[in-house]
Design an enzyme around this catalytic site. Structure first.
Site, PDB file in Angstrom:
ATOM      1  CG  ASP A 147     -12.749  -2.549  -0.609  1.00  0.00           C
ATOM      2  OD1 ASP A 147     -12.147  -3.631  -0.746  1.00  0.00           O
ATOM      3  OD2 ASP A 147     -12.487  -1.540  -1.293  1.00  0.00           O
ATOM      4  CG  ASP A 201      -1.797  -1.218   1.306  1.00  0.00           C
ATOM      5  OD1 ASP A 201      -1.955  -1.904   0.278  1.00  0.00           O
ATOM      6  OD2 ASP A 201      -2.335  -1.485   2.389  1.00  0.00           O
TER       7      ASP A 201
END
Length: 230
Positions: free
Chosen positions: A129, A9
Site C-alpha cells: 500500500d 471492505d
C-alpha cells in the site's frame, strides 16, 4: 489476460467503500454476506475481503469473513490486521484461499518469517500500500514505513497487491508507476486504487498485472459486469 476481483471492505458489520481509507467517507453498502452472495450470483468467482476494523486495531469482523468463505467462491483472499500466526491460521481454517499481509513483514520481520514457515508462502499475498512518494503505508495506512523498492527487494511471496492509496476509492485512474514496481517481483500481481474505466483495465493488462481489484467502480456501476480483459 487480466481478471477482475470485486472487493468487500468491512467496518462495524457493514460493507463499505471508503475514499483513500478515510473512515466515514465514500459508501455504506449493506450486510457483507448479502453483498458477497450478490457478487457470487453475478458470476464472480474471486473476491477480495478486507477487515478495516482489524487493520485499525479497533475490533474485527471475522464472523462475516467466515460466512463469505462458505458461499462457494473459488478464491477468497482476506486481509486487514493479519499480524499473527494465530490469526492467519484461524482465517485459513475458515477456508479462505490466501491471507493478505502488510504491516507484519515491516514491523516484525522475525514473526513474519515464522508465519511463512508455519502456513507457507503459497498462502500469503503481500500488500504493498503505497503513496506518490513511493513509500509503503502500514497500520491501516496511518504510518509511513520504507520505500516500495526496498520492500520488494527484501521479500518473496505467492504474490503482491499494489494499492495506490492516494487514488483509492476515487475512480481517478491508476498509478502508471506501478509498471516499474511489478518488474521487480514474481508470482501473482494484483492492483487496486483508482481504477475507474476500461482504459485503466487495459493498461493494467498491458503492464502485466494478473488481477485488478475494484471497489468504488464496481459498486457505482462503472465496471460492474466486467470480469476479464484480454
Amino acid at each position: 489476460m487480466l481478471k477482475v476481483i470485486p472487493s468487500i471492505d468491512i467496518s462495524e458489520g457493514k460493507a463499505v467503500k471508503r475514499i483513500r481509507g478515510v473512515k466515514g467517507s465514500g459508501l455504506i453498502l449493506d450486510h457483507p454476506t448479502k453483498i458477497a452472495y450478490k457478487i457470487y450470483e453475478e458470476g464472480y468467482d474471486y473476491v477480495h475481503v478486507v477487515d478495516l476494523d482489524s487493520a485499525e486495531e479497533n475490533g474485527n469482523n471475522e464472523e462475516y469473513i467466515k460466512d463469505i468463505c462458505k458461499i462457494g467462491f473459488k478464491w477468497v483472499q482476506v486481509g486487514g490486521g493479519v499480524r499473527s500466526v494465530e490469526k492467519a491460521e484461524r482465517l485459513l481454517k475458515y477456508d479462505c484461499s490466501a491471507i493478505v499481509v502488510s504491516t507484519l513483514p515491516i514491523k516484525d520481520p522475525k514473526s513474519y518469517m515464522n508465519m511463512e514457515k508455519i502456513i507457507g508462502k503459497d498462502k500469503i499475498l503481500l500488500s504493498v500500500d503505497y503513496n506518490s512518494s513511493g513509500y509503503v503505508l502500514i497500520k491501516g495506512w496511518k504510518e509511513k514505513s520504507i520505500r516500495v523498492l526496498d520492500f520488494l527487494l527484501s521479500h518473496d511471496a505467492l504474490g503482491y497487491i499494489f494499492t495506490y492509496v492516494e487514488n483509492e476509492g476515487t475512480k481517478k485512474g491508476i498509478d502508471d508507476n506501478v509498471k516499474n514496481y511489478i518488474l521487480r517481483v514474481k508470482g501473482l500481481k494484483e492492483y487496486a486504487g483508482g481504477i475507474g474505466s476500461m482504459g485503466d483495465l487495459y493498461k493494467l493488462n498491458e503492464y502485466g498485472i494478473s488481477y485488478a481489484i475494484i471497489g468504488m467502480s464496481f459498486y457505482s456501476g462503472n465496471l460492474r459486469g466486467i470480469k476479464y480483459v484480454y
